[in-house]
Design a protein around this motif. Structure first.
Motif, PDB file in Angstrom:
ATOM      1  N   ARG A   2      17.231  46.107  68.978  1.00  0.00           N
ATOM      2  CA  ARG A   2      16.470  47.351  69.041  1.00  0.00           C
ATOM      3  C   ARG A   2      17.455  48.502  69.252  1.00  0.00           C
ATOM      4  O   ARG A   2      18.177  48.533  70.245  1.00  0.00           O
ATOM      5  N   GLU A  32      15.499  46.669  64.513  1.00  0.00           N
ATOM      6  CA  GLU A  32      14.416  47.607  64.777  1.00  0.00           C
ATOM      7  C   GLU A  32      15.023  48.942  65.205  1.00  0.00           C
ATOM      8  O   GLU A  32      15.824  48.998  66.139  1.00  0.00           O
ATOM      9  N   VAL A  34      14.248  52.758  66.582  1.00  0.00           N
ATOM     10  CA  VAL A  34      13.235  53.605  67.203  1.00  0.00           C
ATOM     11  C   VAL A  34      13.780  55.028  67.301  1.00  0.00           C
ATOM     12  O   VAL A  34      14.989  55.243  67.456  1.00  0.00           O
TER      13      VAL A  34
END
Length: 249
Positions: A2, A32, A34
């Motif tokens: 992440r 991922e 963000v």
């Protein structure tokens, strides 16, 4: 993994394609990404022009926004340089020990894109395709503050179809330097002329770098002279594929 995207002001306002390319590239590699929506300017401009006290609220906000993330990436050597080499100093001079500690922690988790790919993710071939003759300009902050070294060229050499040609006198500044280009316009223009001459000598179709600010400066000069040479951010090249090319036509 992440990964939090630190988009930077210039990418957000003038080079959004570099930011979206960073996301597309990292997601293609299985990570991922963000985007913390509360992020703002990191304060580099304030610090570099002699207003460190005005940068303290920006440093505090940056730390608050990115502290929850284990890994932070930015498509900008200069902004990562500010986070890693200036934030803690600004906080320390303001007498805020807690902010200093947290700024040091966030700085240790913040990477320029090529650093993240090579050093953290262990990737040199990102599966990109970019059939163009390319020269690489190692921006001052990437070269001198972050010392990214041969990471960007290593990534570029693995791109299918790409012909990488070395830029003469590549260690020389392009003349942008943030407000330097405004306050010292004649000197900046002369430095840009030297950089453009070296870029054109390579016969490249594209000049790439990891800082949008330098690409803005170099690209503006090349465009005004109608050279036909385009500037493309490193992230865009690495995100480019046969099905989703970074440069069309």
């Amino acid at each position: 993994m992440r990964i939090a995207l630190f988009v930077t002001c210039l990418a957000d306002t003038m080079f959004p394609q570099a930011a979206t390319a960073t996301v597309r590239l990292l997601e293609r590699l299985g990570h991922e990404v963000v985007f913390p929506p509360d992020q703002t300017c990191c304060g580099q401009m304030h610090i570099n022009t002699g207003y460190p006290s005005d940068a303290v609220p920006l440093v505090r906000r940056h730390v608050r926004v990115f502290d929850p993330y284990d890994v932070i990436v930015a498509p900008s050597g200069s902004c990562v340089g500010a986070v890693r080499h200036q934030h803690a100093t600004v906080a320390r001079r303001a007498g805020d020990a807690s902010l200093t500690s947290r700024a040091e922690s966030v700085a240790a988790r913040t990477y320029e894109l090529s650093e993240l790919l090579v050093d953290v993710l262990g990737v040199t071939d990102v599966g990109a395709y970019f059939p163009h003759r390319v020269t690489y300009h190692p921006t001052c902050h990437s070269l001198r503050m972050l010392r990214v070294g041969d990471r960007p060229p290593t990534l570029l050499r693995a791109v299918r179809g790409l012909d990488l040609v070395e830029l003469p006198a590549q260690e020389q500044c392009c003349g942008f330097g943030g407000t330097f280009a405004v306050k010292n316009a004649e000197t900046s223009t002369a430095m840009l002329a030297d950089k453009m001459r070296h870029v054109l000598s390579t016969g490249a179709d594209v000049c790439t770098a990891s800082d949008a600010s330098c690409l803005l400066h170099i690209g503006g000069g090349l465009s005004r002279l109608r050279t036909g040479v385009r500037t493309v951010h490193l992230a865009e090249i690495l995100a480019s594929t046969e099905h989703e090319p970074a440069v069309r036509g």
